[in-house]
Design a protein around this motif. Structure first.
Motif, PDB file in Angstrom:
ATOM      1  N   ASN A 132       0.810  -1.218   0.000  1.00  0.00           N
ATOM      2  CA  ASN A 132       0.000   0.000   0.000  1.00  0.00           C
ATOM      3  C   ASN A 132       0.840   1.262   0.000  1.00  0.00           C
ATOM      4  N   ILE A 133       0.261   2.278  -0.591  1.00  0.00           N
ATOM      5  CA  ILE A 133       0.865   3.610  -0.540  1.00  0.00           C
ATOM      6  C   ILE A 133       0.600   4.128   0.866  1.00  0.00           C
ATOM      7  N   LYS A 134       1.650   4.563   1.545  1.00  0.00           N
ATOM      8  CA  LYS A 134       1.500   4.978   2.932  1.00  0.00           C
ATOM      9  C   LYS A 134       1.157   6.459   3.084  1.00  0.00           C
ATOM     10  N   TRP A 135       1.520   7.278   2.091  1.00  0.00           N
ATOM     11  CA  TRP A 135       1.279   8.710   2.225  1.00  0.00           C
ATOM     12  C   TRP A 135       1.454   9.388   0.868  1.00  0.00           C
ATOM     13  N   ASN A 136       1.161  10.671   0.856  1.00  0.00           N
ATOM     14  CA  ASN A 136       1.341  11.494  -0.336  1.00  0.00           C
ATOM     15  C   ASN A 136       2.821  11.547  -0.723  1.00  0.00           C
ATOM     16  N   PHE A 137       3.054  11.757  -2.011  1.00  0.00           N
ATOM     17  CA  PHE A 137       4.388  11.922  -2.580  1.00  0.00           C
ATOM     18  C   PHE A 137       5.220  10.642  -2.592  1.00  0.00           C
ATOM     19  N   THR A 138       4.547   9.493  -2.681  1.00  0.00           N
ATOM     20  CA  THR A 138       5.239   8.255  -3.012  1.00  0.00           C
ATOM     21  C   THR A 138       5.536   8.348  -4.510  1.00  0.00           C
ATOM     22  N   LYS A 139       6.743   7.965  -4.900  1.00  0.00           N
ATOM     23  CA  LYS A 139       7.190   8.166  -6.277  1.00  0.00           C
ATOM     24  C   LYS A 139       7.596   6.834  -6.903  1.00  0.00           C
ATOM     25  N   PHE A 140       7.243   6.677  -8.184  1.00  0.00           N
ATOM     26  CA  PHE A 140       7.633   5.491  -8.953  1.00  0.00           C
ATOM     27  C   PHE A 140       8.401   5.945 -10.182  1.00  0.00           C
ATOM     28  N   LEU A 141       9.619   5.434 -10.355  1.00  0.00           N
ATOM     29  CA  LEU A 141      10.430   5.739 -11.524  1.00  0.00           C
ATOM     30  C   LEU A 141      10.214   4.632 -12.550  1.00  0.00           C
ATOM     31  N   VAL A 142       9.907   5.060 -13.778  1.00  0.00           N
ATOM     32  CA  VAL A 142       9.552   4.138 -14.857  1.00  0.00           C
ATOM     33  C   VAL A 142      10.501   4.363 -16.028  1.00  0.00           C
ATOM     34  N   ASP A 143      11.047   3.272 -16.576  1.00  0.00           N
ATOM     35  CA  ASP A 143      11.973   3.408 -17.704  1.00  0.00           C
ATOM     36  C   ASP A 143      11.228   3.647 -19.022  1.00  0.00           C
ATOM     37  N   ARG A 144      11.982   3.848 -20.083  1.00  0.00           N
ATOM     38  CA  ARG A 144      11.408   4.174 -21.402  1.00  0.00           C
ATOM     39  C   ARG A 144      10.517   3.058 -21.962  1.00  0.00           C
ATOM     40  N   ASN A 145      10.692   1.850 -21.432  1.00  0.00           N
ATOM     41  CA  ASN A 145       9.885   0.711 -21.883  1.00  0.00           C
ATOM     42  C   ASN A 145       8.609   0.538 -21.065  1.00  0.00           C
ATOM     43  N   GLY A 146       8.384   1.443 -20.124  1.00  0.00           N
ATOM     44  CA  GLY A 146       7.171   1.381 -19.315  1.00  0.00           C
ATOM     45  C   GLY A 146       7.263   0.456 -18.120  1.00  0.00           C
ATOM     46  N   GLN A 147       8.480   0.052 -17.758  1.00  0.00           N
ATOM     47  CA  GLN A 147       8.687  -0.836 -16.614  1.00  0.00           C
ATOM     48  C   GLN A 147       9.064  -0.026 -15.368  1.00  0.00           C
ATOM     49  N   VAL A 148       8.460  -0.389 -14.247  1.00  0.00           N
ATOM     50  CA  VAL A 148       8.756   0.282 -12.984  1.00  0.00           C
ATOM     51  C   VAL A 148      10.121  -0.203 -12.498  1.00  0.00           C
ATOM     52  N   VAL A 149      11.039   0.729 -12.275  1.00  0.00           N
ATOM     53  CA  VAL A 149      12.378   0.339 -11.838  1.00  0.00           C
ATOM     54  C   VAL A 149      12.653   0.671 -10.374  1.00  0.00           C
ATOM     55  N   GLU A 150      11.896   1.619  -9.816  1.00  0.00           N
ATOM     56  CA  GLU A 150      12.158   1.987  -8.421  1.00  0.00           C
ATOM     57  C   GLU A 150      10.939   2.651  -7.811  1.00  0.00           C
ATOM     58  N   ARG A 151      10.810   2.478  -6.503  1.00  0.00           N
ATOM     59  CA  ARG A 151       9.767   3.130  -5.711  1.00  0.00           C
ATOM     60  C   ARG A 151      10.471   3.916  -4.613  1.00  0.00           C
ATOM     61  N   TYR A 152      10.015   5.143  -4.396  1.00  0.00           N
ATOM     62  CA  TYR A 152      10.625   6.006  -3.389  1.00  0.00           C
ATOM     63  C   TYR A 152       9.585   6.407  -2.354  1.00  0.00           C
ATOM     64  N   ALA A 153      10.009   6.438  -1.110  1.00  0.00           N
ATOM     65  CA  ALA A 153       9.137   6.830  -0.007  1.00  0.00           C
ATOM     66  C   ALA A 153       8.756   8.301  -0.111  1.00  0.00           C
ATOM     67  N   PRO A 154       7.658   8.689   0.529  1.00  0.00           N
ATOM     68  CA  PRO A 154       7.261  10.102   0.538  1.00  0.00           C
ATOM     69  C   PRO A 154       8.358  11.030   1.067  1.00  0.00           C
ATOM     70  N   THR A 155       9.185  10.530   1.967  1.00  0.00           N
ATOM     71  CA  THR A 155      10.243  11.356   2.547  1.00  0.00           C
ATOM     72  C   THR A 155      11.434  11.558   1.612  1.00  0.00           C
ATOM     73  N   THR A 156      11.510  10.794   0.533  1.00  0.00           N
ATOM     74  CA  THR A 156      12.624  10.930  -0.409  1.00  0.00           C
ATOM     75  C   THR A 156      12.475  12.234  -1.191  1.00  0.00           C
ATOM     76  N   ARG A 157      13.421  13.114  -0.989  1.00  0.00           N
ATOM     77  CA  ARG A 157      13.390  14.392  -1.717  1.00  0.00           C
ATOM     78  C   ARG A 157      13.670  14.152  -3.201  1.00  0.00           C
ATOM     79  N   PRO A 158      13.023  14.902  -4.079  1.00  0.00           N
ATOM     80  CA  PRO A 158      13.257  14.729  -5.519  1.00  0.00           C
ATOM     81  C   PRO A 158      14.735  14.784  -5.910  1.00  0.00           C
ATOM     82  N   SER A 159      15.513  15.629  -5.264  1.00  0.00           N
ATOM     83  CA  SER A 159      16.938  15.739  -5.619  1.00  0.00           C
ATOM     84  C   SER A 159      17.682  14.421  -5.397  1.00  0.00           C
ATOM     85  N   LYS A 160      17.201  13.580  -4.500  1.00  0.00           N
ATOM     86  CA  LYS A 160      17.843  12.291  -4.216  1.00  0.00           C
ATOM     87  C   LYS A 160      17.577  11.262  -5.312  1.00  0.00           C
ATOM     88  N   ILE A 161      16.666  11.576  -6.229  1.00  0.00           N
ATOM     89  CA  ILE A 161      16.312  10.656  -7.311  1.00  0.00           C
ATOM     90  C   ILE A 161      17.127  10.953  -8.574  1.00  0.00           C
TER      91      ILE A 161
END
Length: 160
Positions: free
Chosen positions: A121-150
């Motif tokens: 489950n998504i625990k809070w707002n600003f959970t982030k999913f990084l998706v590659d050019r092929n449409g595959q999910v490669v990473e999930r980031y917690a709401p506390t992960t600042r965008p600059s860390k990605i």
């Protein structure tokens, strides 16, 4: 094999849109909220978008009101807030549910691809999913992960 491109979402004016429109791009999919302690992340998200949009990187924002009702009821208020306070220019879609009985199928897929630490489950707002050019999910980031860390992970995908 299923990808994020197999899903349709609603635009802010309620029209159906295919994520296939973003095929070939690196995506960062984020459930957002305008009145959350993490809302200032919009600034960092916008910086990432501006830095990499010319290299086929797109952020997709999905407002969600499931966590302590921290989103405006009117989507236009959400858009106005994001633009006037954070200069957001990346695509923002209609409000969705990311958990529960009315969970959007896109989020069912995202969570199946990359579960959280203790649950999918998504625990809070600003959970982030990084998706590659092929449409595959490669990473999930917690709401506390600042965008600059990605940034490093985004750059790796843009080099491929």
């Amino acid at each position: 094999m299923q990808t994020v491109y197999d899903f349709n979402v609603k635009t802010i004016d309620g029209k159906e849109a295919s994520l296939r429109n973003f095929e070939g791009n690196t995506l960062l999919i984020v459930n957002t909220a305008s009145k959350c302690g993490f809302t200032p992340q919009f600034e960092g998200l916008q910086k990432l978008y501006e830095e990499y949009k010319e290299r086929d990187f797109i952020i997709l924002g999905f407002p969600c009101d499931q966590f302590k009702n921290q989103e405006f009821s009117d989507i236009q208020d959400t858009i106005d807030f994001c633009q006037s306070n954070y200069g957001v220019t990346f695509p923002i879609f209609a409000k969705i549910d990311v958990n529960g009985d009315n969970e959007h199928p896109l989020y069912t897929y995202l969570k199946k691809q990359k579960g959280g630490i203790l649950s999918k489950n998504i625990k809070w707002n600003f959970t982030k999913f990084l998706v590659d050019r092929n449409g595959q999910v490669v990473e999930r980031y917690a709401p506390t992960t600042r965008p600059s860390k990605i940034r490093k992970d985004i750059e790796k995908l843009l080099r491929k």
